[in-house]
Write a protein that holds these residues in place. Structure first.
Motif, short mmCIF file in Angstrom:
data_model
loop_
_atom_site.label_atom_id
_atom_site.label_comp_id
_atom_site.label_asym_id
_atom_site.label_seq_id
_atom_site.Cartn_x
_atom_site.Cartn_y
_atom_site.Cartn_z
N GLY A 194 4.48 -61.11 -41.15
CA GLY A 194 4.30 -61.45 -39.21
C GLY A 194 3.33 -60.47 -38.94
O GLY A 194 3.35 -60.55 -37.58
N LEU A 195 2.14 -59.61 -39.38
CA LEU A 195 1.11 -59.30 -39.21
C LEU A 195 0.21 -60.22 -39.15
O LEU A 195 -0.41 -60.72 -39.61
CB LEU A 195 0.71 -57.92 -39.87
N TYR A 196 -0.19 -60.09 -37.90
CA TYR A 196 -1.98 -60.79 -36.88
C TYR A 196 -3.54 -59.81 -37.66
O TYR A 196 -3.41 -59.01 -37.60
CB TYR A 196 -1.99 -61.06 -35.68
N HIS A 197 -4.15 -60.82 -37.83
CA HIS A 197 -5.00 -60.19 -38.76
C HIS A 197 -6.42 -61.17 -37.88
O HIS A 197 -6.28 -62.62 -38.38
CB HIS A 197 -5.32 -59.80 -40.03
N PHE A 198 -7.68 -60.96 -37.86
CA PHE A 198 -8.44 -61.45 -37.73
C PHE A 198 -8.89 -62.07 -38.71
O PHE A 198 -9.38 -61.05 -40.03
CB PHE A 198 -9.59 -60.85 -37.11
N ALA A 212 -18.53 -58.90 -33.90
CA ALA A 212 -18.36 -59.56 -33.26
C ALA A 212 -19.39 -60.57 -32.93
O ALA A 212 -18.79 -61.98 -32.31
CB ALA A 212 -18.97 -59.26 -31.79
N GLU A 213 -20.70 -61.11 -33.53
CA GLU A 213 -21.43 -62.08 -33.49
C GLU A 213 -20.24 -63.15 -34.48
O GLU A 213 -20.84 -63.92 -34.20
CB GLU A 213 -22.42 -61.83 -34.05
N ASN A 214 -20.16 -62.44 -35.71
CA ASN A 214 -19.52 -63.56 -36.56
C ASN A 214 -17.77 -64.66 -35.35
O ASN A 214 -17.74 -65.77 -35.85
CB ASN A 214 -18.80 -62.80 -37.76
N LEU A 215 -18.06 -63.68 -35.00
CA LEU A 215 -16.49 -63.93 -33.97
C LEU A 215 -17.32 -65.25 -33.18
O LEU A 215 -16.19 -66.03 -33.17
CB LEU A 215 -15.67 -62.81 -33.59
N LYS A 216 -18.41 -64.56 -32.46
CA LYS A 216 -18.29 -65.51 -31.20
C LYS A 216 -18.93 -66.39 -31.80
O LYS A 216 -18.77 -68.49 -31.52
CB LYS A 216 -19.99 -65.44 -31.09
N GLN A 217 -19.50 -67.17 -33.20
CA GLN A 217 -20.43 -68.13 -33.92
C GLN A 217 -18.72 -69.05 -34.27
O GLN A 217 -19.52 -70.14 -34.12
CB GLN A 217 -20.58 -67.74 -35.48
N ALA A 218 -17.44 -68.39 -34.62
CA ALA A 218 -16.80 -68.91 -35.02
C ALA A 218 -16.10 -69.55 -33.94
O ALA A 218 -15.91 -71.11 -34.01
CB ALA A 218 -15.54 -68.35 -36.05
#
Length: 574
Positions: free
Chosen positions: A477-481, A488-494
């Motif tokens: 029940g834990l949340y992960h990126f 953060a650049e990878n996250l922005k691209q996604a």
């Protein structure tokens, strides 16, 4: 040297003053580092005779030359000339210094280790130690160089970006000029080391006096000054201690500011003993006056705590001053025009600058009598700059003691505070670089608090749709990126990729929120590199001889000053 002093040719004087009859100099201590190039030349390949040759990373060479000067005081002139002639018009020193000049790091597409930037660490204090040394051994000699135009600028094919671009992405602040690099290599092949020096619009070598060179170095630091925070580290390379190499971009160095305060006090002493005015490149005079005006305009803020908004305003004004100066030279080169700066103008500039530096030192005193070493800056809504603080570090205490700002009583309280702090290790009766800490295990990382997930409609929708492009929920029940994200650049691209589909409106709404959550979870801007992530060499648990020896020196200087100023006996005995 006698011939050099009598000669009227400025270039001959420059080359003569720079010459050092050294056979060998320190190499960087770790040959396994792929970016270090080694060429140790002791003998002539043709006949086996000994040759005079040296080369090395500039900070390593000047670190060793500080000690060498005590063995060979007559070399100090050449050390100073070599140092300032290997500095750029922007106020930085290139990567390596050699008998034949200097060189720089280059971008190599097939080499993942290749990287560029200016190693700004130690720059102020290394130069200052040379200046203090020559004044101690040969009083007034330094003053004779201040107005003599026998100094030059290193031409490095780096272009520091505009202030606006640096503010937008402080981790990507320098472009490599491939065309200029190739041009300089051709000039070097034809002319030797002089081919890599800056020339004016007419093609003549740009000459400067020592006062100009000292002002350039000073203004480079001050144009990155953030009130109550320190000197902004944004030249892509590690600043003070490269164990903290990940701080570049958001890091702000109080260590550099402490030494800058000492530098300014010394500069005031030297300028006060000279009369008249100095002819300085007109472009630099404009930069100087812009910074001087900024400090005078905002001096009233020093009566109290500076707000985040006012901090951003001052940083903007200083940053734009430096940016405008660089942009003009990049576009047009030096005009060759000189303007006069009077002794009184320079002294007034030093006085108001030091008021800002000393205000910042006072602002960085901790409740335990110790002082901050490195801070973090965050631009908020393009209108404010906030400050956050890293844990205590030994080098911060060494630097503030060395700054000369603290009274004998304040220094004693700091030293007693160190003895009571997590830096002190009783069993060794010595000090750690950084306090030990409990590092999180792998399974404790990348966990997004449930309330963060609940705050984002996009994250809740992705979980509901079993879409793991951004986030996923594990069996506990834990949340992960997404585990593939490095930064953060990878996250922005996604986010950009999923915005093309049914999540378009939600991405538009929650983009900044999710990026903030990402930073909150990983706290990347506070990541210091090896100094905070493993135990051992230059990391946690390390008693580092280099910094402990600097501590001993700073304590000696503090005691010497206390005797000189006739501090009370109780303080001296303490």
């Amino acid at each position: 040297m006698d011939l050099v002093k009598k000669d009227e040719d400025a270039d001959f004087k420059r080359l003569g003053y720079e010459y050092l009859p050294l056979k060998f100099s320190r190499r960087h201590g770790d040959p396994s580092r792929p970016w270090n190039r080694f060429s140790i030349n002791m003998v002539d390949e043709k006949d086996g005779s000994k040759i005079l040759d040296y080369e090395g990373n500039w900070r390593d060479i000047f670190q060793n030359w500080e000690a060498l000067a005590h063995s060979y005081p007559a070399f100090i002139d050449s050390m100073i000339h070599k140092f300032v002639n290997a500095s750029t018009f922007e106020g930085y020193n290139p990567y390596r210094v050699t008998k034949d000049g200097f060189d720089w790091e280059i971008i190599e597409e097939d080499d993942p280790w290749s990287y560029i930037g200016y190693w700004g660490d130690h720059q102020i204090i290394y130069l200052l130690k040379f200046l203090e040394f020559i004044e101690d051994y040969f009083p007034s000699k330094l003053g004779s160089y201040l107005g003599e135009e026998i100094f030059v600028y290193a031409n490095v094919p780096y272009k520091i970006k505009t202030y606006g671009d640096i503010l937008n992405n402080p981790k990507d602040t320098i472009d490599f000029d491939t065309e200029l690099h190739e041009e300089l290599m051709e000039y070097k092949e034809k002319l030797g080391a002089d081919g890599t020096l800056i020339r004016d619009r007419e093609g003549s070598m740009v000459k400067a006096n020592l006062m100009e060179k000292l002002l350039v170095t000073t203004l480079a630091k001050i144009s990155n000054f953030i009130p109550e925070a320190g000197i902004w580290m944004n030249t892509q390379r590690p600043e003070w201690n490269d164990a903290n190499n990940a701080l570049v971009g958001n890091g702000v160095s109080m260590v550099t500011l402490y030494y800058l305060r000492r530098f300014m006090v010394f500069l005031k002493q030297i300028v006060s003993h000279t009369d008249g005015e100095y002819l300085i490149s007109s472009e630099l005079v404009k930069f100087f006056k812009h910074v001087h005006h900024t400090f005078n305009l905002n001096a009233g803020l020093l009566n109290g705590k500076i707000s985040d908004k006012d901090r951003k305003t001052i940083l903007d004004q200083l940053g734009i001053a430096g940016s405008d100066y660089r942009t003009i030279i990049y576009a047009n080169g030096f005009s060759g025009k000189k303007m006069a700066l009077s002794q009184s103008e320079i002294l007034d500039f030093i006085e108001v600058s030091n008021r800002f530096l000393e205000h910042t030192i006072r602002s960085n005193k901790r409740e335990d009598e110790l002082y901050h070493a490195y801070n973090l800056m965050t631009v908020e809504n393009d209108k404010e700059v906030s400050i956050s603080y890293l844990p205590v570090m030994l080098e911060g205490q060494v630097a503030v003691l060395s700054s000369g700002f603290l009274s004998a009583e304040e220094s004693l309280r700091l030293l007693n505070g160190m003895k009571s702090s997590a830096l002190f290790r009783p069993d060794q009766y010595s000090y750690l670089l950084y306090p030990n800490k409990d590092l999180p295990t792998f399974t404790e990382k990348n966990i997004i608090p449930e309330n963060f997930v609940e705050s984002s409609v996009l994250l809740k929708t992705l979980i509901s749709d079993n879409n793991t492009d951004i986030i996923e929920k594990d069996i506990e029940g834990l949340y992960h990126f997404n585990g593939n994200f490095n930064n953060a650049e990878n996250l922005k691209q996604a986010l950009e990729e999923i915005s093309a589909g049914p999540y378009s409106d939600l991405v538009e709404r929650d983009r900044e929120l999710i990026l903030d959550i990402f930073e909150e979870v990983f706290n990347h801007k506070a990541f210091t590199g090896r100094s905070g992530t493993f135990f051992g060499y230059e990391g946690l648990g390390s008693i580092y001889w280099h910094m402990v020896s600097k501590l001993l020196l700073s304590v000696y200087e503090t005691c010497d000053k206390a005797f000189e100023n006739k501090a009370n006996e109780q303080t001296i005995d303490g």
